[in-house]
Scaffold this motif. Structure first.
Motif, PDB file in Angstrom:
ATOM      1  N   ILE A  58       0.641  -1.211   0.026  1.00 54.04           N
ATOM      2  CA  ILE A  58      -0.097   0.052   0.027  1.00 54.04           C
ATOM      3  C   ILE A  58       0.914   1.083   0.337  1.00 54.04           C
ATOM      4  CG2 ILE A  58      -1.695   0.942   1.558  1.00 54.04           C
ATOM      5  CD1 ILE A  58      -2.743  -2.175   3.057  1.00 54.04           C
ATOM      6  N   PRO A  59       0.928   1.849  -1.045  1.00 52.88           N
ATOM      7  CA  PRO A  59       1.552   3.397  -1.062  1.00 52.88           C
ATOM      8  C   PRO A  59       1.492   4.143   0.508  1.00 52.88           C
ATOM      9  CG  PRO A  59       0.275   2.929  -3.018  1.00 52.88           C
ATOM     10  CD  PRO A  59      -0.041   1.855  -2.316  1.00 52.88           C
ATOM     11  N   ARG A  60       2.617   5.062   0.134  1.00 54.62           N
ATOM     12  CA  ARG A  60       2.604   6.226   1.686  1.00 54.62           C
ATOM     13  C   ARG A  60       0.663   7.028   1.420  1.00 54.62           C
ATOM     14  NH1 ARG A  60       6.508   4.816   4.946  1.00 54.62           N
ATOM     15  NH2 ARG A  60       8.249   4.532   4.490  1.00 54.62           N
ATOM     16  N   MET A  61       1.064   7.523   0.677  1.00 56.44           N
ATOM     17  CA  MET A  61       0.277   8.336  -0.153  1.00 56.44           C
ATOM     18  C   MET A  61      -1.145   7.614  -0.506  1.00 56.44           C
ATOM     19  SD  MET A  61       1.462  11.240  -0.429  1.00 56.44           S
ATOM     20  CE  MET A  61       0.123  12.114  -0.706  1.00 56.44           C
ATOM     21  N   GLY A  68      -7.054   5.774  -3.328  1.00 57.39           N
ATOM     22  CA  GLY A  68      -5.710   5.036  -4.113  1.00 57.39           C
ATOM     23  C   GLY A  68      -5.895   4.024  -4.047  1.00 57.39           C
ATOM     24  N   TYR A  69      -4.727   3.224  -4.315  1.00 59.98           N
ATOM     25  CA  TYR A  69      -5.017   2.194  -4.803  1.00 59.98           C
ATOM     26  C   TYR A  69      -3.787   1.313  -4.107  1.00 59.98           C
ATOM     27  CZ  TYR A  69      -0.234   3.596  -6.317  1.00 59.98           C
ATOM     28  OH  TYR A  69       1.755   4.076  -6.540  1.00 59.98           O
ATOM     29  N   PHE A  70      -4.058  -0.392  -4.434  1.00 59.17           N
ATOM     30  CA  PHE A  70      -2.467  -0.670  -3.952  1.00 59.17           C
ATOM     31  C   PHE A  70      -1.546  -1.816  -4.788  1.00 59.17           C
ATOM     32  CE2 PHE A  70      -6.841  -3.301  -4.268  1.00 59.17           C
ATOM     33  CZ  PHE A  70      -6.713  -4.460  -3.913  1.00 59.17           C
ATOM     34  N   GLU A  71      -1.037  -2.673  -4.631  1.00 62.04           N
ATOM     35  CA  GLU A  71      -0.033  -2.875  -5.585  1.00 62.04           C
ATOM     36  C   GLU A  71      -0.015  -4.859  -4.958  1.00 62.04           C
ATOM     37  OE1 GLU A  71       4.697  -2.796  -6.422  1.00 62.04           O
ATOM     38  OE2 GLU A  71       3.724  -1.118  -5.888  1.00 62.04           O
TER      39      GLU A  71
END
Length: 97
Positions: A58-61, A68-71
């Motif tokens: 999960i990106p910090r932003m 937002g998004y997850f990878e």
């Protein structure tokens, strides 16, 4: 995002996703996802903020803005993007429909 992580980590989902994430039914991912070299083990699901050693990053932003998004870092490079996207949507979004 956290609800999606709970769903991805539900019992049986790790095995189901690993099998769908490479064309050989998960065998390629078993060799690749060892838990070493910034990979999570294929045996268990994990997630974390800005953590490349987890199954899903999960990106910090995304954490900061609560959107937002997850990878998902588990799919193999030779995966079928339609199968992988369908599996992620089936697990994380469709239960709410």
């Amino acid at each position: 995002i956290l609800k999606a992580m709970e769903r991805l980590g539900a019992p049986g989902k790790q095995e189901e996703h690993i099998a769908a994430y490479d064309p050989s039914g998960g065998l390629d991912n078993q060799r690749r996802l060892t838990g070493a070299h910034e990979t999570a083990s294929y045996k268990e699901f994990s997630y974390g903020v800005a953590n490349r050693g987890c199954s899903v990053r999960i990106p910090r932003m995304t954490e900061k803005e609560k959107k937002g998004y997850f990878e998902d870092r588990r799919p193999a490079s030779n995966m079928d993007p339609y199968i992988v996207t369908g599996k992620i949507m089936e697990t994380t979004v469709l239960p709410d429909c």
